[in-house]
Scaffold this motif. Structure first.
Motif, short mmCIF file in Angstrom:
data_model
loop_
_atom_site.label_atom_id
_atom_site.label_comp_id
_atom_site.label_asym_id
_atom_site.label_seq_id
_atom_site.Cartn_x
_atom_site.Cartn_y
_atom_site.Cartn_z
N ALA A 173 -11.48 -28.45 64.53
CA ALA A 173 -11.91 -28.08 63.18
C ALA A 173 -11.69 -29.27 62.27
O ALA A 173 -10.87 -30.16 62.55
N PHE A 174 -12.44 -29.29 61.15
CA PHE A 174 -12.32 -30.41 60.22
C PHE A 174 -11.83 -29.90 58.86
O PHE A 174 -12.41 -28.98 58.29
N ILE B 65 -0.33 -25.99 60.42
CA ILE B 65 -0.86 -25.70 59.09
C ILE B 65 -1.78 -24.49 59.18
O ILE B 65 -2.51 -24.33 60.15
N LEU B 66 -1.72 -23.62 58.18
CA LEU B 66 -2.61 -22.48 58.13
C LEU B 66 -3.95 -22.90 57.53
O LEU B 66 -3.99 -23.52 56.46
N VAL B 67 -5.03 -22.55 58.20
CA VAL B 67 -6.37 -22.88 57.71
C VAL B 67 -7.27 -21.66 57.87
O VAL B 67 -7.02 -20.79 58.70
N GLN B 68 -8.34 -21.65 57.07
CA GLN B 68 -9.31 -20.55 57.13
C GLN B 68 -10.71 -21.11 57.30
O GLN B 68 -11.08 -22.10 56.66
N VAL B 69 -11.50 -20.48 58.15
CA VAL B 69 -12.88 -20.91 58.40
C VAL B 69 -13.72 -20.63 57.15
O VAL B 69 -13.70 -19.52 56.61
N THR B 70 -14.45 -21.63 56.68
CA THR B 70 -15.25 -21.49 55.47
C THR B 70 -16.73 -21.24 55.74
O THR B 70 -17.47 -20.83 54.84
N GLY B 71 -17.18 -21.50 56.96
CA GLY B 71 -18.60 -21.32 57.28
C GLY B 71 -18.83 -21.62 58.74
O GLY B 71 -17.89 -21.91 59.50
N ALA C 255 -17.53 -30.04 64.15
CA ALA C 255 -16.28 -29.29 64.11
C ALA C 255 -16.40 -28.10 63.16
O ALA C 255 -17.22 -28.08 62.24
N ILE C 256 -15.54 -27.11 63.38
CA ILE C 256 -15.50 -25.92 62.53
C ILE C 256 -15.02 -26.32 61.13
O ILE C 256 -13.98 -26.98 61.01
N PRO C 257 -15.71 -25.97 60.06
CA PRO C 257 -15.23 -26.30 58.72
C PRO C 257 -14.12 -25.33 58.29
O PRO C 257 -14.27 -24.11 58.38
N VAL C 258 -12.99 -25.88 57.84
CA VAL C 258 -11.86 -25.05 57.44
C VAL C 258 -11.27 -25.55 56.12
O VAL C 258 -11.56 -26.67 55.68
#
Length: 342
Positions: free
Chosen positions: A64-65, A78-84, A91-94
């Motif tokens: 992810a990026f 780190i906590l991240v959330q998928v934005t789209g 890569a997955i946008p987060v």
């Protein structure tokens, strides 16, 4: 059929939800095995990208990026959330700005405060919702809350229960920040949950198996197989995604009158947001307009701006190119229709 109808069914082997308004397909959610927007990971920082201020992070679903990172070192959780949805091969946008969205409220960790949607104008109702939100929030909580416009006509007990559920979920997920390995902490909402969360206006609801066939949704989906969209009076637009962008070609058909170009362009502007939603179009969009005078450009821009104002997906009207095309940039919060079915 007049009025709104929400149809929940299975389609092409996955969960699906359709919103019909006056017999027309207005919105569509289709499931896919790609990571859903809203999914939350405990990711592991991998390698920075020099010059972009970003970093690749490891997740159980692949790389992810993360943009605009400061003070993050390789190997750090780190906590991240998928934005789209990710573009093919990317890569997955987060993001680290995690939100917990539900039908009536949005919980904002590490951003204390209670905000009521500005669309709720009644001062007494705003005060009532503020008091309800404070009562539902645990003392000493470090989370904030946004009261959504859907609360205007909702039952207060349902709102309170929704807030408590989302605050408890946020508290539990945020406590999982530390760990040695990447882990998916939430899946993100599927089509049926998204329909409940986002389609809040009164509607007839169909949930029986085969509802897409019975209600005519399947017929509307079959029309999406064609790039051509009739606009009336013989005019049409062709919506054709490519790897780099989506091209929209607007034509007047056999009408060669001086006003035909403007009419076709205004009709396309009015219907474009709906087709972007149901076709899952995101990223760069280039409009090749039907011939019209430059003096009508402002009228077209105003029509396009009005049409996208009520759209639920973030869309930037970028402007005109030297060749006379009009460009837009749209968030990729849905998969393209054909990808969702693959």
């Amino acid at each position: 059929m007049k009025g709104q109808m929400i149809v929940l069914d299975q389609y092409a082997g996955g969960e699906a939800a359709a919103l019909m308004v006056d017999g027309k397909l207005e919105d569509l959610y289709l499931d896919h095995d790609a990571p859903r927007p809203g999914a939350i990971y405990r990711a592991i920082a991998d390698r920075p990208v020099k010059g972009q201020g970003g970093m690749f992070v490891k997740t159980p679903d692949g790389s992810a990026f993360l943009r605009q990172v400061k003070g993050l070192s390789p190997g750090q959780p780190i906590l991240v959330q998928v934005t789209g949805y990710a573009e093919p091969g990317k890569a997955i946008p987060v993001t680290t700005k995690i939100l917990f969205k539900s039908r009536y409220a949005i919980v904002t960790p590490d951003a204390p405060g209670i905000n009521v949607s500005r669309s709720i104008k009644d001062d007494d109702l705003r005060d009532t919702l503020q008091g309800l939100a404070k009562a539902a929030m645990p003392e000493g909580s470090n989370v904030g809350l946004i009261i959504r416009s859907s609360c205007a006509a909702a039952d207060m007990d349902e709102i309170s229960d929704d807030i408590e559920t989302m605050v408890d979920l946020a508290t539990a997920i945020m406590s999982e920040a530390e760990g040695d390995s990447a882990e998916k902490l939430t899946e993100g909402d599927g089509p049926h949950a998204l329909a409940w969360r986002e389609w809040v206006d009164p509607a007839q609801i169909e949930t029986e198996d085969g509802s897409f066939e019975v209600t005519g949704v399947a017929d509307h989906l079959a029309e999406l197989e064609s790039a051509q969209v009739p606009l009336g009076a013989g005019s049409s637009m062709y919506i054709e995604p490519t790897r780099a962008l989506t091209a929209v070609d607007i034509n007047t058909g056999n009408d060669m009158s001086p006003a035909a170009g403007l009419k076709a362009n205004l009709a396309a502007a009015a219907d474009l947001p709906r087709h972007c939603r149901i076709r899952g179009i995101g990223g760069q969009i280039t409009l090749d307009l039907a011939p019209m005078s430059k003096k009508h450009r402002r009228q077209f821009e105003n029509a396009l701006r009005t049409a996208f104002r009520t759209d639920t997906v973030e869309t930037a009207l970028v402007g005109w190119t030297p060749l006379g095309h009009f460009e837009l940039q749209r968030k990729r919060d849905r998969l393209p229709y054909h990808e969702a079915l693959s």
